[in-house]
Design a protein around this motif. Structure first.
Motif, PDB file in Angstrom:
ATOM      1  N   SER A  31       6.129 -59.448  19.910  1.00  0.00           N
ATOM      2  CA  SER A  31       6.875 -58.499  19.494  1.00  0.00           C
ATOM      3  C   SER A  31       6.751 -57.272  20.585  1.00  0.00           C
ATOM      4  N   ALA A  32       7.512 -56.408  20.556  1.00  0.00           N
ATOM      5  CA  ALA A  32       7.415 -55.084  21.609  1.00  0.00           C
ATOM      6  C   ALA A  32       6.323 -54.386  20.895  1.00  0.00           C
ATOM      7  N   THR A  33       6.047 -54.290  19.822  1.00  0.00           N
ATOM      8  CA  THR A  33       4.768 -53.676  19.087  1.00  0.00           C
ATOM      9  C   THR A  33       3.620 -54.245  19.636  1.00  0.00           C
ATOM     10  N   ASP A  34       3.464 -55.423  19.706  1.00  0.00           N
ATOM     11  CA  ASP A  34       2.285 -56.110  20.349  1.00  0.00           C
ATOM     12  C   ASP A  34       1.584 -55.679  21.731  1.00  0.00           C
ATOM     13  N   TYR A  35       2.701 -54.926  22.455  1.00  0.00           N
ATOM     14  CA  TYR A  35       2.228 -54.416  23.768  1.00  0.00           C
ATOM     15  C   TYR A  35       1.690 -53.102  23.733  1.00  0.00           C
ATOM     16  N   ASP A  36       1.714 -52.304  22.503  1.00  0.00           N
ATOM     17  CA  ASP A  36       1.214 -51.095  22.332  1.00  0.00           C
ATOM     18  C   ASP A  36      -0.512 -51.208  22.084  1.00  0.00           C
ATOM     19  N   LEU A  37      -0.946 -50.202  22.909  1.00  0.00           N
ATOM     20  CA  LEU A  37      -2.477 -49.744  23.025  1.00  0.00           C
ATOM     21  C   LEU A  37      -2.852 -48.750  22.272  1.00  0.00           C
ATOM     22  N   ASN A  38      -3.852 -48.716  21.604  1.00  0.00           N
ATOM     23  CA  ASN A  38      -4.484 -47.455  21.164  1.00  0.00           C
ATOM     24  C   ASN A  38      -4.808 -46.712  22.194  1.00  0.00           C
ATOM     25  N   VAL A  98      15.459 -58.451  26.168  1.00  0.00           N
ATOM     26  CA  VAL A  98      16.958 -58.454  26.261  1.00  0.00           C
ATOM     27  C   VAL A  98      17.376 -57.749  25.124  1.00  0.00           C
ATOM     28  N   ASP A  99      18.021 -56.311  25.502  1.00  0.00           N
ATOM     29  CA  ASP A  99      18.492 -55.920  24.090  1.00  0.00           C
ATOM     30  C   ASP A  99      17.545 -55.710  23.113  1.00  0.00           C
ATOM     31  N   GLY A 100      16.219 -55.551  23.457  1.00  0.00           N
ATOM     32  CA  GLY A 100      15.187 -55.126  22.337  1.00  0.00           C
ATOM     33  C   GLY A 100      14.414 -56.478  21.803  1.00  0.00           C
ATOM     34  N   SER A 101      15.051 -57.509  22.168  1.00  0.00           N
ATOM     35  CA  SER A 101      14.395 -58.916  21.409  1.00  0.00           C
ATOM     36  C   SER A 101      13.714 -59.705  22.463  1.00  0.00           C
ATOM     37  N   ALA A 102      12.554 -60.148  22.168  1.00  0.00           N
ATOM     38  CA  ALA A 102      12.117 -61.161  23.369  1.00  0.00           C
ATOM     39  C   ALA A 102      12.731 -62.399  23.077  1.00  0.00           C
ATOM     40  N   ILE A 103      12.729 -62.931  24.249  1.00  0.00           N
ATOM     41  CA  ILE A 103      13.547 -64.272  24.659  1.00  0.00           C
ATOM     42  C   ILE A 103      12.767 -65.220  24.899  1.00  0.00           C
ATOM     43  N   ASP A 104      13.262 -66.467  24.137  1.00  0.00           N
ATOM     44  CA  ASP A 104      12.475 -67.650  24.596  1.00  0.00           C
ATOM     45  C   ASP A 104      13.223 -68.203  25.917  1.00  0.00           C
ATOM     46  N   LEU A 105      12.570 -68.505  27.122  1.00  0.00           N
ATOM     47  CA  LEU A 105      13.133 -68.505  28.323  1.00  0.00           C
ATOM     48  C   LEU A 105      14.236 -69.861  28.387  1.00  0.00           C
ATOM     49  N   ASP A 106      13.623 -70.924  27.766  1.00  0.00           N
ATOM     50  CA  ASP A 106      14.261 -72.259  27.428  1.00  0.00           C
ATOM     51  C   ASP A 106      15.572 -71.969  26.858  1.00  0.00           C
ATOM     52  N   SER A 107      15.560 -71.411  25.679  1.00  0.00           N
ATOM     53  CA  SER A 107      16.844 -70.999  24.856  1.00  0.00           C
ATOM     54  C   SER A 107      17.615 -70.252  25.487  1.00  0.00           C
ATOM     55  N   PHE A 108      17.217 -69.245  26.281  1.00  0.00           N
ATOM     56  CA  PHE A 108      18.158 -68.263  26.936  1.00  0.00           C
ATOM     57  C   PHE A 108      18.761 -69.052  27.968  1.00  0.00           C
ATOM     58  N   THR A 133      19.995 -54.351  28.366  1.00  0.00           N
ATOM     59  CA  THR A 133      18.710 -53.825  28.543  1.00  0.00           C
ATOM     60  C   THR A 133      17.691 -54.875  28.874  1.00  0.00           C
ATOM     61  N   VAL A 134      17.126 -54.943  29.881  1.00  0.00           N
ATOM     62  CA  VAL A 134      16.233 -55.869  30.168  1.00  0.00           C
ATOM     63  C   VAL A 134      14.820 -55.244  30.564  1.00  0.00           C
ATOM     64  N   LEU A 135      13.959 -55.762  29.752  1.00  0.00           N
ATOM     65  CA  LEU A 135      12.395 -55.216  29.875  1.00  0.00           C
ATOM     66  C   LEU A 135      11.605 -56.130  29.994  1.00  0.00           C
ATOM     67  N   SER A 155       4.838 -52.602  32.019  1.00  0.00           N
ATOM     68  CA  SER A 155       6.243 -52.965  31.780  1.00  0.00           C
ATOM     69  C   SER A 155       7.249 -52.585  32.975  1.00  0.00           C
ATOM     70  N   MET A 156       8.279 -53.296  32.962  1.00  0.00           N
ATOM     71  CA  MET A 156       9.365 -52.963  33.937  1.00  0.00           C
ATOM     72  C   MET A 156      10.737 -53.147  33.500  1.00  0.00           C
ATOM     73  N   ASP A 157      11.359 -51.857  33.567  1.00  0.00           N
ATOM     74  CA  ASP A 157      12.597 -51.688  33.031  1.00  0.00           C
ATOM     75  C   ASP A 157      13.412 -52.116  33.945  1.00  0.00           C
ATOM     76  N   TYR A 158      14.318 -53.267  33.786  1.00  0.00           N
ATOM     77  CA  TYR A 158      15.291 -53.747  34.787  1.00  0.00           C
ATOM     78  C   TYR A 158      16.304 -52.661  35.165  1.00  0.00           C
ATOM     79  N   ASN A 159      16.727 -51.886  34.053  1.00  0.00           N
ATOM     80  CA  ASN A 159      17.754 -51.214  34.170  1.00  0.00           C
ATOM     81  C   ASN A 159      17.553 -50.211  35.101  1.00  0.00           C
ATOM     82  N   ARG A 160      16.144 -49.485  34.855  1.00  0.00           N
ATOM     83  CA  ARG A 160      15.906 -48.285  35.728  1.00  0.00           C
ATOM     84  C   ARG A 160      15.129 -48.859  37.044  1.00  0.00           C
TER      85      ARG A 160
END
Length: 168
Positions: A31-38, A98-108, A133-135, A155-160
Protein backbone atom coordinates in the motif's frame (compact mmCIF):
# COMPACT_ATOMS: atom_id res chain seq x y z
CA UNK A 1 20.13 11.60 -13.32
CA UNK A 2 17.87 10.31 -10.52
CA UNK A 3 14.84 10.59 -12.80
CA UNK A 4 16.62 8.56 -15.47
CA UNK A 5 17.46 5.87 -12.89
CA UNK A 6 13.83 5.81 -11.74
CA UNK A 7 12.68 5.41 -15.32
CA UNK A 8 15.18 2.62 -15.91
CA UNK A 9 14.03 0.89 -12.73
CA UNK A 10 10.41 1.16 -13.84
CA UNK A 11 11.27 -0.32 -17.20
CA UNK A 12 13.35 -3.05 -15.51
CA UNK A 13 10.39 -3.87 -13.29
CA UNK A 14 8.06 -4.22 -16.21
CA UNK A 15 10.41 -6.27 -18.36
CA UNK A 16 11.41 -8.51 -15.45
CA UNK A 17 7.81 -9.19 -14.53
CA UNK A 18 6.97 -10.05 -18.11
CA UNK A 19 9.62 -12.79 -18.01
CA UNK A 20 9.31 -13.95 -14.41
CA UNK A 21 5.67 -13.70 -13.45
CA UNK A 22 4.04 -15.85 -16.09
CA UNK A 23 2.08 -18.70 -14.56
CA UNK A 24 2.93 -17.74 -10.98
CA UNK A 25 0.45 -16.93 -8.26
CA UNK A 26 -0.02 -13.17 -7.89
CA UNK A 27 1.96 -11.60 -5.08
CA UNK A 28 0.21 -9.27 -2.63
CA UNK A 29 0.49 -5.54 -3.28
CA UNK A 30 2.10 -3.00 -0.99
CA UNK A 31 0.00 0.00 0.00
CA UNK A 32 1.05 3.64 -0.24
CA UNK A 33 1.68 3.73 3.53
CA UNK A 34 4.15 0.84 3.18
CA UNK A 35 6.48 3.37 1.57
CA UNK A 36 6.44 5.73 4.57
CA UNK A 37 9.66 5.92 6.58
CA UNK A 38 10.10 7.30 10.07
CA UNK A 39 12.06 10.51 9.40
CA UNK A 40 14.28 10.13 12.47
CA UNK A 41 15.04 6.41 12.38
CA UNK A 42 14.49 5.51 8.69
CA UNK A 43 12.37 2.61 9.96
CA UNK A 44 9.71 1.24 7.67
CA UNK A 45 6.08 0.94 8.73
CA UNK A 46 6.74 -2.81 8.95
CA UNK A 47 9.47 -2.30 11.55
CA UNK A 48 12.55 -2.84 9.36
CA UNK A 49 15.45 -0.51 10.15
CA UNK A 50 19.13 0.07 9.52
CA UNK A 51 21.19 -2.68 11.14
CA UNK A 52 18.52 -5.36 10.66
CA UNK A 53 19.37 -8.67 9.02
CA UNK A 54 17.74 -10.73 6.29
CA UNK A 55 15.53 -12.58 8.77
CA UNK A 56 13.83 -9.34 9.85
CA UNK A 57 13.60 -8.09 6.27
CA UNK A 58 12.07 -11.33 4.98
CA UNK A 59 9.62 -11.52 7.88
CA UNK A 60 8.24 -8.18 6.64
CA UNK A 61 8.62 -8.48 2.86
CA UNK A 62 9.04 -12.14 1.79
CA UNK A 63 5.60 -12.22 0.13
CA UNK A 64 6.25 -9.21 -2.11
CA UNK A 65 8.18 -8.78 -5.36
CA UNK A 66 11.80 -7.94 -4.50
CA UNK A 67 14.21 -6.65 -7.13
CA UNK A 68 17.86 -7.33 -6.31
CA UNK A 69 21.12 -5.90 -7.63
CA UNK A 70 24.19 -7.90 -6.66
CA UNK A 71 27.55 -6.09 -6.67
CA UNK A 72 26.08 -3.20 -8.71
CA UNK A 73 24.73 -5.46 -11.48
CA UNK A 74 21.37 -5.28 -13.19
CA UNK A 75 18.23 -5.51 -11.06
CA UNK A 76 16.31 -8.78 -11.29
CA UNK A 77 13.65 -10.59 -9.35
CA UNK A 78 14.97 -13.37 -7.13
CA UNK A 79 13.05 -15.71 -4.88
CA UNK A 80 13.58 -14.70 -1.24
CA UNK A 81 15.71 -17.77 -0.52
CA UNK A 82 17.99 -16.98 -3.49
CA UNK A 83 18.90 -13.42 -2.45
CA UNK A 84 22.57 -13.35 -1.34
CA UNK A 85 22.18 -10.99 1.62
CA UNK A 86 25.87 -11.27 2.59
CA UNK A 87 26.96 -9.84 -0.80
CA UNK A 88 27.14 -6.17 -1.64
CA UNK A 89 23.45 -5.88 -2.42
CA UNK A 90 20.64 -3.47 -3.11
CA UNK A 91 17.03 -4.64 -2.85
CA UNK A 92 14.02 -2.71 -4.07
CA UNK A 93 10.30 -3.15 -3.36
CA UNK A 94 8.54 -1.45 -6.31
CA UNK A 95 4.90 -0.56 -7.02
CA UNK A 96 2.94 1.41 -9.57
CA UNK A 97 -0.08 3.31 -8.23
CA UNK A 98 -2.84 4.49 -10.56
CA UNK A 99 -5.34 6.93 -9.08
CA UNK A 100 -4.01 6.11 -5.61
CA UNK A 101 -4.30 2.32 -5.84
CA UNK A 102 -1.48 -0.17 -6.33
CA UNK A 103 -1.87 -2.14 -9.54
CA UNK A 104 -1.20 -5.78 -10.28
CA UNK A 105 0.65 -5.55 -13.57
CA UNK A 106 -0.82 -8.70 -15.10
CA UNK A 107 -4.40 -7.71 -14.29
CA UNK A 108 -3.87 -4.12 -15.36
CA UNK A 109 -2.45 -5.16 -18.73
CA UNK A 110 -5.27 -7.64 -19.28
CA UNK A 111 -7.97 -5.13 -18.33
CA UNK A 112 -6.51 -2.50 -20.65
CA UNK A 113 -5.69 -4.85 -23.54
CA UNK A 114 -1.96 -4.07 -23.58
CA UNK A 115 1.22 -6.14 -23.56
CA UNK A 116 3.56 -5.76 -20.58
CA UNK A 117 6.27 -4.45 -22.87
CA UNK A 118 3.95 -1.50 -23.63
CA UNK A 119 2.93 -0.80 -20.03
CA UNK A 120 5.33 2.06 -19.33
CA UNK A 121 4.44 3.77 -22.62
CA UNK A 122 0.75 3.33 -21.77
CA UNK A 123 1.15 4.75 -18.24
CA UNK A 124 3.21 7.73 -19.42
CA UNK A 125 1.06 8.58 -22.42
CA UNK A 126 -0.07 12.20 -22.21
CA UNK A 127 -3.72 11.31 -22.82
CA UNK A 128 -3.69 8.68 -20.05
CA UNK A 129 -2.00 11.11 -17.65
CA UNK A 130 -4.70 13.73 -18.33
CA UNK A 131 -7.30 11.31 -16.92
CA UNK A 132 -5.26 9.46 -14.25
CA UNK A 133 -2.55 9.96 -11.66
CA UNK A 134 0.40 7.57 -12.00
CA UNK A 135 3.01 7.17 -9.29
CA UNK A 136 5.92 4.75 -9.18
CA UNK A 137 7.08 4.14 -5.59
CA UNK A 138 9.82 1.96 -4.22
CA UNK A 139 11.74 1.22 -1.04
CA UNK A 140 15.49 0.84 -1.49
CA UNK A 141 17.54 -1.22 0.98
CA UNK A 142 21.34 -1.22 0.80
CA UNK A 143 23.09 -4.24 2.33
CA UNK A 144 26.63 -4.97 3.44
CA UNK A 145 27.79 -8.10 5.25
CA UNK A 146 24.22 -9.28 5.77
CA UNK A 147 22.98 -6.07 7.42
CA UNK A 148 20.91 -3.16 6.12
CA UNK A 149 23.09 -0.03 5.93
CA UNK A 150 20.63 2.36 4.30
CA UNK A 151 16.88 2.59 3.62
CA UNK A 152 15.28 5.09 1.26
CA UNK A 153 11.76 5.63 0.03
CA UNK A 154 11.65 7.12 -3.45
CA UNK A 155 9.00 7.83 -6.02
CA UNK A 156 8.33 9.27 -9.42
CA UNK A 157 5.12 11.12 -10.12
CA UNK A 158 4.57 10.54 -13.83
CA UNK A 159 2.03 13.35 -14.00
CA UNK A 160 4.73 15.76 -12.89
CA UNK A 161 7.93 14.03 -14.02
CA UNK A 162 6.66 11.69 -16.73
CA UNK A 163 7.59 14.00 -19.56
CA UNK A 164 11.21 13.29 -18.66
CA UNK A 165 10.80 9.66 -19.70
CA UNK A 166 10.79 8.99 -23.40
CA UNK A 167 9.90 5.48 -24.51
CA UNK A 168 12.24 4.11 -27.15
Amino acid sequence: MAKKIISILGLTLILSLSVCACGEEAKPLLSATDYDLNAETAETIRGVKIGDDSETFLAAYRDYDILSSINGGDYRFLAAEEIPFTSQLTTILPSFFVDGSAIDLDSFCEENGIEKESLLSFLTDETYLEAHTVLYQYLVFTWENGKITEIRSESMDYNRDGSYYEAN
